[in-house]
Design an enzyme around this catalytic site. Structure first.
Site, PDB file in Angstrom:
ATOM      1  N   ASP A   1      85.378  81.002  33.963  1.00 40.81           N
ATOM      2  CA  ASP A   1      85.532  80.888  32.514  1.00 40.81           C
ATOM      3  C   ASP A   1      86.546  79.804  32.188  1.00 40.81           C
ATOM      4  OD1 ASP A   1      83.825  82.787  31.216  1.00 40.81           O
ATOM      5  OD2 ASP A   1      85.052  84.387  32.053  1.00 40.81           O
TER       6      ASP A   1
ATOM      7  N   LYS B   1      96.353  82.295  37.214  1.00 44.15           N
ATOM      8  CA  LYS B   1      95.323  82.000  38.209  1.00 44.15           C
ATOM      9  C   LYS B   1      95.823  81.060  39.294  1.00 44.15           C
ATOM     10  CE  LYS B   1      91.673  84.145  36.314  1.00 44.15           C
ATOM     11  NZ  LYS B   1      90.759  85.079  36.985  1.00 44.15           N
TER      12      LYS B   1
END
Length: 407
Positions: free
Chosen positions: A121, A76
């Site tokens: 998340d 990410k």
């Protein structure tokens, strides 16, 4: 569960998709990140696991280790920073900001009142918070009930304001959008929805760096991949779309076979394949694979996946944990790897298929196959990792450091 996608195509990469995401655009942003202090220099490792390949009856298994991409511990780190830089360049065109200068914090005073927000998340929120801190703008992160305190603390450590809700991931996405509209903030999300596609596109485009590095590491024939099959984890579909689009454009009709794997509780992509449109999950959306516990397919990602993913399947949580253990254990010829819960879906799916009666044959997996896996994260929640494996990530890394081929 396992299904064949009847819409899968072997045609060249469509121009309609190339106008949205392309190799040229992906490569354009790579130099921007290359000097960001929170990314480690150079490409992440692409390991070969010959003992695991022999166990599973295939010729080769490649695994791309994104746990060492940066201090953030996951892939990410490639998506959110690129999307945030592009957003600021669009939002303040008159300032003529330099992308490198943005990530170095050179314009922090000018951006002190600029606020971005996202639901997460865990890993995307941490990537966005870290990028915002480097740039000097404000960041708000919305967390749902199933995000651990450990992951919350890791995000807050980068200066983000945390807002907790009682619902699930999809409800946190809705809350982030509502707060943005009320406060004149900007959503930087890795999932798309109606009227919101530009920023998720930029996030997905950032993941093209992974595909570029894989191609560079395997070299060989530029027109033919070094791997026959690619197993990708699900979520909302953003990572898969970023990887698939790059490899599809690179190899065209000779592209590898793509297999999508996701938790049975969070089967939104599997359901999308069944229904022929972006769909919602049918399960509880509560999985040990926290990064994949998403209930709704990203419509933008689905445009790339609906005609490129050849097979869709779901796995159980215990299969993911078993795959984590196998990678952590290593062997005489396989380096021990720290792979987090969401990073092993591809391996778990491969193991399931080769141990089945006919599914592997349906995919064309045999002793001549070369399989590519992407381990997307390390122990981003160290206590969860140690609870699942009965061993800390530090212990595994110690064995990795001491490992030498051949034992």
């Amino acid at each position: 569960m396992f299904i064949v996608n009847p819409k899968a195509s072997r045609l060249p990469y469509p121009e309609s998709l190339k106008s949205i995401m392309s190799i040229a655009k992906a490569n354009e942003s790579r130099p921007w990140l290359s000097q960001w202090s929170r990314l480690n220099a150079g490409a992440t490792p692409l390991y070969s696991l010959p003992d695991l390949a022999e166990e599973l009856g295939v010729a080769q298994i490649f695994i791309k280790d994104e746990s060492v991409r940066s201090v953030l511990g996951s892939f990410k780190a490639l998506g959110a920073p690129i999307a945030l830089v592009l957003l600021i360049l669009r939002h303040f065109p008159e300032q003529h900001f330099d992308p490198h200068g943005l990530l170095e914090g050179q314009y922090a005073d000018a951006l002190a009142d600029f606020t971005v927000i996202s639901a997460t998340d865990g890993n995307h929120g941490k990537g966005l918070a870290a990028a915002a801190q480097s740039i000097g703008c404000r960041c708000v992160i919305v967390l749902h009930a199933n995000v651990s305190i450990e992951r919350e603390d890791a995000i807050a450590a980068y200066g983000a304001k945390i807002i907790r809700i009682q619902g699930n991931y999809d409800e946190s996405v809705e809350q982030a959008a509502s707060l943005a509209a009320t406060n004149d903030w900007t959503v930087v999300s890795d999932t798309s929805y109606e009227g919101y596609e530009v920023i998720p596109r930029d996030v997905m485009q950032g993941y093209g760096t992974i595909a570029a590095e894989i191609i560079e590491a395997t070299a060989g024939d530029a027109a033919k991949p070094a791997f026959t099959h690619v197993f990708l984890q699900g979520g909302v579909g953003g990572l898969a779309a970023g990887i698939v689009s790059y490899l599809w454009e690179q190899y065209g009709e000779a592209r590898p076979t793509f297999v999508m794997v996701e938790p049975v509780q969070a089967d939104c992509l599997y359901q999308s394949a069944l229904q022929g449109k972006p769909a919602k999950a049918t399960g509880s959306v509560d999985s040990v694979m926290a990064g994949l516990a998403c209930g709704e397919t990203s419509p933008l990602a689905w445009r790339f996946l609906e005609s490129s993913i050849d097979f869709f399947m779901t796995i159980q949580d215990d299969e993911a944990v078993a795959a984590m253990r196998r990678l952590a254990a290593g062997s005489a010829r396989d380096i021990p790897l720290v792979a987090g819960e969401s990073s092993v879906a591809g391996l778990a799916g491969l193991i399931r298929l080769v141990k089945g009666d006919s599914a592997a044959a349906d995919l064309g997996i045999n002793s001549n196959s070369s399989v590519l896996l992407i381990s997307t994260e390390g122990a981003t929640a160290p206590s969860v990792y140690s609870d699942l494996l009965g061993e800390t990530d530090a212990s595994v890394l110690g064995r990795q450091k001491a490992w030498a081929p051949g034992g």
